[in-house]
Design an enzyme around this catalytic site. Structure first.
Site, short mmCIF file in Angstrom:
data_model
loop_
_atom_site.label_atom_id
_atom_site.label_comp_id
_atom_site.label_asym_id
_atom_site.label_seq_id
_atom_site.Cartn_x
_atom_site.Cartn_y
_atom_site.Cartn_z
CG PHE A 1 10.16 2.64 11.56
CD1 PHE A 1 10.22 1.52 11.08
CD2 PHE A 1 8.85 3.28 11.93
CE1 PHE A 1 9.18 0.86 10.81
CE2 PHE A 1 7.64 2.50 11.39
CZ PHE A 1 7.91 1.34 10.94
CB VAL A 2 10.55 7.56 8.03
CG1 VAL A 2 11.71 8.07 8.47
CG2 VAL A 2 10.60 6.58 6.62
NE ARG B 1 -0.72 1.98 5.05
CZ ARG B 1 0.28 1.14 4.69
NH1 ARG B 1 1.25 1.65 4.07
NH2 ARG B 1 0.39 -0.02 4.88
CG ASP C 1 14.30 -1.23 5.09
OD1 ASP C 1 15.62 -1.66 5.53
OD2 ASP C 1 13.40 -1.13 5.95
CE LYS D 1 -3.40 -1.96 3.10
NZ LYS D 1 -3.86 -2.21 4.47
N GLY D 2 2.17 1.15 0.43
CA GLY D 2 2.84 2.31 0.63
C GLY D 2 3.02 3.28 -0.26
CE LYS E 1 14.60 3.22 6.82
NZ LYS E 1 14.09 2.12 7.85
CG ASP F 1 2.32 0.77 7.63
OD1 ASP F 1 3.30 0.70 6.86
OD2 ASP F 1 1.65 -0.05 8.36
CD GLU G 1 7.84 0.07 -2.70
OE1 GLU G 1 6.86 0.42 -2.38
OE2 GLU G 1 7.88 -1.41 -2.62
CG ASP G 2 6.42 3.13 0.33
OD1 ASP G 2 6.98 1.97 0.04
OD2 ASP G 2 5.93 2.92 1.50
C1 PRP Z 1 7.32 -1.59 2.72
C2 PRP Z 1 7.60 -0.78 1.57
C3 PRP Z 1 8.07 -1.40 0.61
C4 PRP Z 1 8.94 -2.48 1.53
C5 PRP Z 1 10.35 -2.22 1.49
O1 PRP Z 1 6.16 -2.12 2.40
O2 PRP Z 1 6.29 -0.15 1.16
O3 PRP Z 1 7.19 -2.23 -0.29
O4 PRP Z 1 8.50 -2.32 2.81
O5 PRP Z 1 11.10 -3.08 2.23
P1 PRP Z 1 12.37 -4.04 1.73
O6 PRP Z 1 13.32 -3.05 0.83
O7 PRP Z 1 12.91 -4.31 3.09
O8 PRP Z 1 11.76 -5.19 1.00
P2 PRP Z 1 5.44 -2.95 3.68
O9 PRP Z 1 5.80 -4.52 3.66
O10 PRP Z 1 5.50 -2.35 4.70
O11 PRP Z 1 3.85 -2.91 3.12
P3 PRP Z 1 3.05 -1.63 2.77
O12 PRP Z 1 3.37 -1.08 1.66
O13 PRP Z 1 1.79 -2.08 2.62
O14 PRP Z 1 3.29 -0.73 3.93
#
Ligand code: PRP
Length: 185
Positions: free
Chosen positions: A161-162, A174, A112, A52-53, A140, A168, A108-109
């Site tokens: 952690f943001v 969000r 990580d 969703k991000g 990151k 979220d 993508e938001d």
């Molecule tokens: C978050 C973000 C990316 C992912 C990045 O999604 O939106 O999709 O983590 O992390 P990574 O590089 O360690 O794989 P999340 O799984 O929290 O779901 P969301 O988008 O629904 O918040």
């Protein structure tokens, strides 16, 4: 959820420091859109939001673009505790449309560990797009577990952690207009 966990998660956003203000995000999104307008001029790209991000970033980005574009979505989940990713990525919902022969830009938001996007890029490459790029708002690099470089990025951030602007903590925050640093008590 137990009472103590609930306390840990609920923070007043006003008590969190702002990492990127609404205005600095807006300016950076416009700059990314200028680059993309230039690069994809005359093409008909498909922007793929990762739910969703990415939903707010995607909405703001595409409205700055002057291209004959389409929007599609995938939903992915990674599993783990509230502030950690576990490494297991799953496709929860697939694209509606076909991307064979198309210019595809994944939106993508945050990147990580890189596991989510590595998985998604592999999955989409198998469908033979004409090109495949990734734009992320936040990167990151300190947290990377697999080699992954986005083609376009908004900001590089340290290992904080943001939340906000789509990001979220256990589905909260969000909707915040800026990006804030979430520091559990
Ligand atoms: C978050 C973000 C990316 C992912 C990045 O999604 O939106 O999709 O983590 O992390 P990574 O590089 O360690 O794989 P999340 O799984 O929290 O779901 P969301 O988008 O629904 O918040």
């Amino acid at each position: 959820m137990s009472g103590s966990n609930e306390r840990w998660l609920v923070m007043n956003p006003k008590e969190m420091s702002i990492l990127f203000s609404e205005q600095s995000i807006r300016e950076r999104v416009k700059a990314l859109a200028r680059e993309m307008n230039e690069h994809f001029r005359g093409r008909k790209p498909v922007f793929v939001g990762v739910l969703k991000g990415s939903f707010i970033f995607l909405g703001d980005l595409v409205r700055e673009l002057d291209l004959d574009l389409e929007v599609d979505f995938v939903a992915l989940s990674s599993y783990g505790a509230a502030t950690e990713t576990s490494g297991e990525v799953r496709l929860e919902a697939d694209l509606r449309g076909s991307i064979g022969g198309r210019d595809v830009i994944v939106v993508e938001d945050i990147v990580d560990t890189g596991l989510t996007l590595s998985y998604l890029v592999r999955l989409l490459r198998d469908r033979h797009p004409s090109s495949l790029s990734v734009v992320c708002l936040l990167d990151k690099p300190e947290r990377r577990q697999v080699k992954f470089e986005p083609d376009y990025r908004g900001f590089i951030i340290p290992d904080l952690f943001v939340v906000g602007y789509g990001l979220d903590c256990s589905e909260r925050y969000r909707h915040l207009r800026d990006i804030r640093i979430f520091e559990p008590l």
